[in-house]
Design an enzyme around this catalytic site. Structure first.
Site, PDB file in Angstrom:
ATOM      1  N   LYS A  57      13.098  50.841   5.059  1.00 39.66           N
ATOM      2  CA  LYS A  57      12.262  50.637   3.873  1.00 39.66           C
ATOM      3  C   LYS A  57      10.796  50.950   4.158  1.00 39.66           C
ATOM      4  O   LYS A  57       9.963  50.909   3.260  1.00 39.66           O
ATOM      5  CB  LYS A  57      12.411  49.203   3.366  1.00 39.66           C
ATOM      6  CG  LYS A  57      13.844  48.845   2.966  1.00 39.66           C
ATOM      7  CD  LYS A  57      13.943  47.408   2.484  1.00 39.66           C
ATOM      8  CE  LYS A  57      15.389  46.951   2.360  1.00 39.66           C
ATOM      9  NZ  LYS A  57      16.164  47.683   1.358  1.00 39.66           N
ATOM     10  N   GLN A  85      11.055  43.608   2.198  1.00 38.18           N
ATOM     11  CA  GLN A  85      10.367  44.246   1.078  1.00 38.18           C
ATOM     12  C   GLN A  85       8.847  44.154   1.187  1.00 38.18           C
ATOM     13  O   GLN A  85       8.136  44.804   0.431  1.00 38.18           O
ATOM     14  CB  GLN A  85      10.814  43.600  -0.245  1.00 38.18           C
ATOM     15  CG  GLN A  85      12.278  43.799  -0.584  1.00 38.18           C
ATOM     16  CD  GLN A  85      12.620  45.236  -0.898  1.00 38.18           C
ATOM     17  OE1 GLN A  85      11.790  46.013  -1.352  1.00 38.18           O
ATOM     18  NE2 GLN A  85      13.876  45.607  -0.669  1.00 38.18           N
ATOM     19  N   ASP A 138      12.148  36.603   5.500  1.00 36.82           N
ATOM     20  CA  ASP A 138      12.705  37.954   5.356  1.00 36.82           C
ATOM     21  C   ASP A 138      11.605  38.844   4.785  1.00 36.82           C
ATOM     22  O   ASP A 138      11.260  38.747   3.610  1.00 36.82           O
ATOM     23  CB  ASP A 138      13.916  37.914   4.424  1.00 36.82           C
ATOM     24  CG  ASP A 138      14.469  39.295   4.099  1.00 36.82           C
ATOM     25  OD1 ASP A 138      13.977  40.296   4.666  1.00 36.82           O
ATOM     26  OD2 ASP A 138      15.401  39.376   3.264  1.00 36.82           O
ATOM     27  N   CYS A 160      22.472  42.992  -4.477  1.00 36.98           N
ATOM     28  CA  CYS A 160      22.763  42.041  -3.387  1.00 36.98           C
ATOM     29  C   CYS A 160      22.044  40.724  -3.614  1.00 36.98           C
ATOM     30  O   CYS A 160      21.484  40.123  -2.682  1.00 36.98           O
ATOM     31  CB  CYS A 160      22.381  42.639  -2.038  1.00 36.98           C
ATOM     32  SG  CYS A 160      23.338  44.088  -1.577  1.00 36.98           S
ATOM     33  N   HIS A 170      18.128  37.798  -1.033  1.00 35.04           N
ATOM     34  CA  HIS A 170      19.118  38.841  -0.786  1.00 35.04           C
ATOM     35  C   HIS A 170      20.299  38.205  -0.074  1.00 35.04           C
ATOM     36  O   HIS A 170      20.149  37.225   0.653  1.00 35.04           O
ATOM     37  CB  HIS A 170      18.465  39.919   0.087  1.00 35.04           C
ATOM     38  CG  HIS A 170      19.279  41.159   0.280  1.00 35.04           C
ATOM     39  ND1 HIS A 170      20.355  41.223   1.141  1.00 35.04           N
ATOM     40  CD2 HIS A 170      19.153  42.403  -0.266  1.00 35.04           C
ATOM     41  CE1 HIS A 170      20.858  42.450   1.120  1.00 35.04           C
ATOM     42  NE2 HIS A 170      20.153  43.179   0.277  1.00 35.04           N
TER      43      HIS A 170
END
Length: 407
Positions: A229, A206, A203, A366, A125
């Protein structure tokens, strides 16, 4: 918390937006990878903070601020337990993006120098690319791209081994891709990077909603995620950093709350994590995030993920034979399906789906470098959550077919 047997209709009743969205037709929300809907428990917790008694934290001497501070710090402990982390390793941020920028400016900028390398995967991302580009310009370090295999949308460990060397000081990797749902091999990456003396930034934006994470077990140096999220409000997230790393890092922002003593002769900063939390924090957001985690802990996550995987399979089987359909980087069992239809612009498909009450996302997501690697300018992404149903998927299939017929 005691988990309950997974029943999607019972889950849906916890989400007011799925039944009271102001539309003439029931909402089919298939954009949860962008942001999730919020359960009533989270909405109520935020409302109670604002309507019951609002107070700032770590300031004042009255009982309201004491109560707010206790809830705020209890929320930090909830996040720490959720990640398998020590409480002093959790820093509140506005989300994963701010967390990554904090690491770039407070850790990487202090440690990198010309000749050093930052190894970044091609499927990241933008939030996990741009901060490293900025810090590379500030320090003279070089960004090295870890390319994907375009045919599978996966990362190859042999390629990683060929790129990792003594110049590599930082390895940057998404846990799960926001476009294809690819689950990256973070465990061997962390081990290999540490053997080379590199620090790893993961990261997890998700991932936290789809699998249990224990940052201590995987020996993560830094791990970040966003609350929105994970059924929590926007504007709140968390950065996990190994306490030894956080303690050695300078503050990024200056102001109130992150100090012990200020004078014109100099400032004594608070201990981490407080030294990274300048100003009035998002107290309601922290409370909401903790409530979201508490709510989610009542869900049988294995059954929920099995449900999501079955819905993904149902969707794929329903659209794969549509003329000129191209499914991109399919990861069986993941929560997303990305696709294009040859000769049709992805935004046109998404617009026609929206007109039929189906909320999906189209565009580059993104992830420009990933789009470039795949030779496309964007795609449609359907992202599934535990509150979606077979009826949602069937309506989506019918809407995609209709959109393709019209276009």
């Amino acid at each position: 918390m005691t988990t309950r047997p997974f029943q999607v209709e019972a889950i849906r009743k916890d989400f007011p937006s799925l039944t009271h969205n102001g539309s003439q037709q029931p909402l089919v929300y298939l954009d949860s990878a962008a942001t999730s809907q919020k359960p009533k428990a989270v909405i109520d917790a935020i409302s109670q903070y604002y309507s019951g008694a609002t107070a700032n934290v770590h300031r004042g001497s009255h009982s309201l601020t004491t109560a707010a501070t206790n809830r705020f710090e209890a929320a930090r402990k909830t996040v720490a337990n959720f990640l398998g982390a020590p409480t002093n390793g959790i820093v509140w941020t506005r989300g994963a993006t701010e967390a990554l920028n904090l690491i770039a400016q407070s850790y990487a900028r202090q440690h990198l120098k010309p000749g050093d390398e930052i190894l970044v995967s091609e499927m990241e991302h933008h939030a996990n690319i741009v901060p490293w580009q900025i810090v590379s310009q500030q320090t003279g370090a070089t960004i090295v791209k870890w390319p994907i295999d375009p045919s599978t949308c996966t990362l190859d460990l042999d390629t990683f081994d060929s790129l990792l060397n003594e110049k590599t000081k930082l390895v940057v990797l998404g846990h799960i891709s926001n476009v294809t749902g690819t689950r990256n091999p973070i465990e061997p990456v962390i081990e290999k990077a540490h053997n080379m003396g590199a620090v790893v930034v993961i990261d997890g934006a998700q991932a936290v909603v789809h699998e249990g994470i224990n940052v201590t077990d995987i020996d993560a140096d830094f791990y970040v995620f966003s609350g929105h999220k994970l059924f929590a409000p926007a504007g709140i997230g968390a950065l996990y950093g190994k306490p030894t790393l956080l303690d050695a890092m300078p503050p990024w922002h200056g102001g109130g709350k992150m100090v012990e003593k200020v004078s014109f002769d100099g400032t004594q900063f608070a201990q981490s994590p407080a030294k990274f939390e300048a100003g009035t924090p998002n107290v309601a957001g922290a409370i909401g995030l903790a409530e979201a985690i508490n709510w989610y802990s009542t869900v049988n996550r294995a059954e929920a993920e099995n449900h999501v995987g079955q819905l993904q399979s149902r969707l794929v089987n329903g659209i794969k034979d549509i003329e000129d359909m191209k499914i991109i980087g399919l990861q069986p069992g993941a929560s997303v399906v990305a696709f294009n239809v040859n000769g049709v612009h992805h935004s046109d498909i998404a617009t026609l789906l929206d007109q039929q009450g189906i909320a999906v996302r189209s565009g580059h997501h993104c992830a420009h470098p990933l789009m470039d690697a795949l030779g496309i300018n964007g795609c449609v992404r359907v992202s599934i959550a535990l509150y979606n149903t077979e009826e949602d998927i069937d309506r989506c299939i019918a809407a995609i077919q209709k959109a393709c017929d019209l276009l």
